[in-house]
Design an enzyme around this catalytic site. Structure first.
Site, mmCIF file in Angstrom:
data_model
loop_
_atom_site.group_PDB
_atom_site.id
_atom_site.type_symbol
_atom_site.label_atom_id
_atom_site.label_comp_id
_atom_site.label_asym_id
_atom_site.label_seq_id
_atom_site.Cartn_x
_atom_site.Cartn_y
_atom_site.Cartn_z
ATOM 1 C CG HIS A 1 111.467 -18.650 110.587
ATOM 2 N ND1 HIS A 1 112.134 -17.568 111.124
ATOM 3 C CD2 HIS A 1 112.409 -19.579 110.316
ATOM 4 C CE1 HIS A 1 113.428 -17.853 111.176
ATOM 5 N NE2 HIS A 1 113.617 -19.063 110.705
ATOM 6 C CE LYS B 1 120.870 -11.097 100.221
ATOM 7 N NZ LYS B 1 120.464 -11.513 98.922
HETATM 8 N N1 GLU Z 1 121.062 -13.698 96.121
HETATM 9 C C1 GLU Z 1 119.940 -13.703 95.246
HETATM 10 C C2 GLU Z 1 118.951 -12.636 95.661
HETATM 11 O O1 GLU Z 1 119.280 -11.680 96.325
HETATM 12 C C3 GLU Z 1 119.314 -15.087 95.106
HETATM 13 C C4 GLU Z 1 118.771 -15.687 96.346
HETATM 14 C C5 GLU Z 1 118.355 -17.154 96.183
HETATM 15 O O2 GLU Z 1 118.380 -17.672 95.084
HETATM 16 O O3 GLU Z 1 118.029 -17.751 97.203
HETATM 17 O O4 GLU Z 1 117.810 -12.652 95.283
#
Ligand code: GLU
Length: 501
Positions: A91, A133
């Site tokens: 953060h 993620k």
């Molecule tokens: N999933 C993609 C990555 O691993 C894009 C993430 C995003 O656009 O926030 O970079």
């Protein structure tokens, strides 16, 4: 609090006055897991910096991780319990940002590792987000569209209830197994459960253009991979060091994974970079043609026959894994993590491994490739195109306006005015026809896609320069240099906030 330490054969109990390390939990247990591997890469880079140990520990730790279990009704009326996660790694900047993947392999270790990679990725390319993620443990191919909609909406609802989504909190995006359809469902669910929030559209990126998406987002990761590889190939000294001629044109490339990232990377490398795509691998096997494969024809062939195999003029390769060992200049793993391991790293023939996927090379394989003199362009830099353009989408949503809307016509007229002024200043007057052609050719205002692609190209080129400079200065490999860049930037932002005086 105490810690036991051993010295020769004696055991001491050391009473510490300083704040001790937190007790070991899942963050520290899996040195061999994916998060452990990311942390090994982090540690190697951290040793090249002079930040305080506590600062480094804070950067490395995954701040929050949440697990959901929820029921959904399948089309046949049965109930299935679905498991999902969201991890917010850092953060130091907010919101946190990162994709949501649908894959059976999703677990807490993977989500933490991928969220950490997002923090480093955003820092390297100066995108002002922390890393996050999410994932749902399903094989999306085994569910109908209606079932996927129920799963996605329920997952988004859980995220909203637990405050793990919001324009200034945490902003998901597509990843393996998800795309703009899922992002539209997430946005719609968020706007329904939230208060009437002005910036609600910015709660997720990778949306369809008609629903707040930005032009160029779909191909952004693949396009960024192209820009990153092009940058890597342009330095004479680097190319010669890794046994190649400078320049991308004519380089032979093998791509593993024909999903969104692999497809667009291959297509743009072929069409704009004039490289030769000699091998393509997918779940069912791979094809190889040293003369070059036309990417769109391969896709069409797969749609018609259900497989990339037996493509006219190409040789079949039994497995996707075998394709990694095909002769080529550049190998692009563009599917899932952990495909290049200590077992197959000695057999990789490429001079460059370009990590379009997240974490495709294990740290043991990374050591082997480094020793063998193979150049690895690391994921934390190379596949940042997705999040770079997500940033542009997020900004578009916050400004409530398409990029270029206010300037496009102005730029067009301005160029026309310049041409007419040149016409007046030159002794020979342009004839009307020539003037018309010149105006058409020269005077155009940048539309949203032009601006997005130009911002993406500039960001990838600039970040490459920064990472390369660290690599040269400290005599490191590209991955370690990229991690050093990320660590320095995150540590600086903590220091600027006054958190670590
Ligand atoms: N999933 C993609 C990555 O691993 C894009 C993430 C995003 O656009 O926030 O970079």
């Amino acid at each position: 609090m105490h810690a036991v330490t051993s010295f020769a054969h004696c055991h001491f109990i050391v009473f510490m006055t300083a704040v001790p390390d937190p007790p070991p939990d899942v963050q520290d247990q899996s040195e061999t897991g994916f998060f452990g591997q990311v942390n090994q890469m982090f540690d190697r880079a951290a040793a090249e910096t002079d930040h305080a140990r506590g600062v480094l520990a804070q950067i490395r730790a995954c701040d929050n991780i949440i697990r959901f279990e929820f029921p959904i009704k399948r089309d046949d009326g049965t109930i299935e319990v679905i498991r999902g996660y969201r991890g917010e790694h850092s953060h130091h900047m907010q919101p946190t940002k990162g994709g949501i993947r649908y894959a059976p392999s999703v677990n807490v270790d993977e989500v933490m590792a991928l969220s950490a990679l997002m923090s480093y990725k955003c820092a390297i390319v100066d995108v002002p987000f922390g890393g996050a993620k999410g994932g749902v443990c399903i094989d999306a191919r085994e569910y109908s569209a209606a079932e996927l909609e129920r799963i996605t909406r329920r997952y988004a609802f859980e995220l909203a209830r637990k405050d793990f989504i919001g324009p200034g909190t945490d902003v998901p995006a597509p990843d393996y197994g998800t795309g703009e359809r899922e992002m539209a469902w997430i946005m719609d669910t968020y706007t329904q459960v939230g208060d009437e929030e002005l910036n609600a559209l910015a709660c997720v990126t990778g949306k369809p253009v008609g629903q707040g998406g930005v032009r160029g987002r779909t191909e952004a990761t693949g396009r960024g991979v192209y820009y990153g590889i092009r940058e890597s190939c342009q330095y004479d000294a680097d190319m010669r060091r890794f046994g190649m001629e400078p320049g991308l044109a004519g380089k032979s490339i093998v791509v593993q994974g024909l999903g969104n990232v692999g497809y667009h990377a291959a297509k743009i490398l072929d069409e704009e970079g004039e490289a030769d795509i000699v091998g393509i691998a997918e779940i069912e096997g791979a094809i190889y043609d040293p003369e070059g494969l036309a990417v769109d024809d391969v896709v069409e062939h797969r749609e018609d026959t259900g497989s990339i195999l037996d493509f006219p003029g190409a040789t079949n390769v039994d497995t996707s894994a075998q394709a990694l060992e095909l002769p080529c200049d550049i190998l692009i793993p563009a599917a899932l993590e952990g495909v290049i391991t200590a077992d197959n790293a000695p057999d990789i023939q490429a001079n460059i491994v370009a990590e379009a996927a997240n974490g495709p090379v294990t740290s043991a394989a990374d050591d082997i490739l480094r020793e063998r003199g193979v150049m690895v362009i690391p994921d934390v830099y190379l596949n940042a195109g997705g999040v770079i353009v997500s940033y542009f989408e997020w900004l578009r949503n916050l400004s409530h306006m398409r990029h270029g809307r206010m300037s496009r016509r102005f730029e067009e007229r301005n160029a026309e005015r310049i041409l007419r002024a040149v016409d007046q200043l030159t002794s020979e007057e342009f004839d009307d026809g020539l003037m018309g052609t010149l105006v058409e050719r020269v005077s155009f205002g940048a539309g949203e896609r032009d601006l997005v692609n130009s911002g993406l190209e500039d960001t990838m080129a600039y970040a490459y320069g920064e990472v390369r400079e660290i690599r040269e200065e400290k005599e490191l490999d590209m991955r370690t240099a990229a991690f050093v860049s990320a660590i320095d930037k995150i540590a600086n932002s903590y220091e600027q906030m006054g958190i670590f005086p």
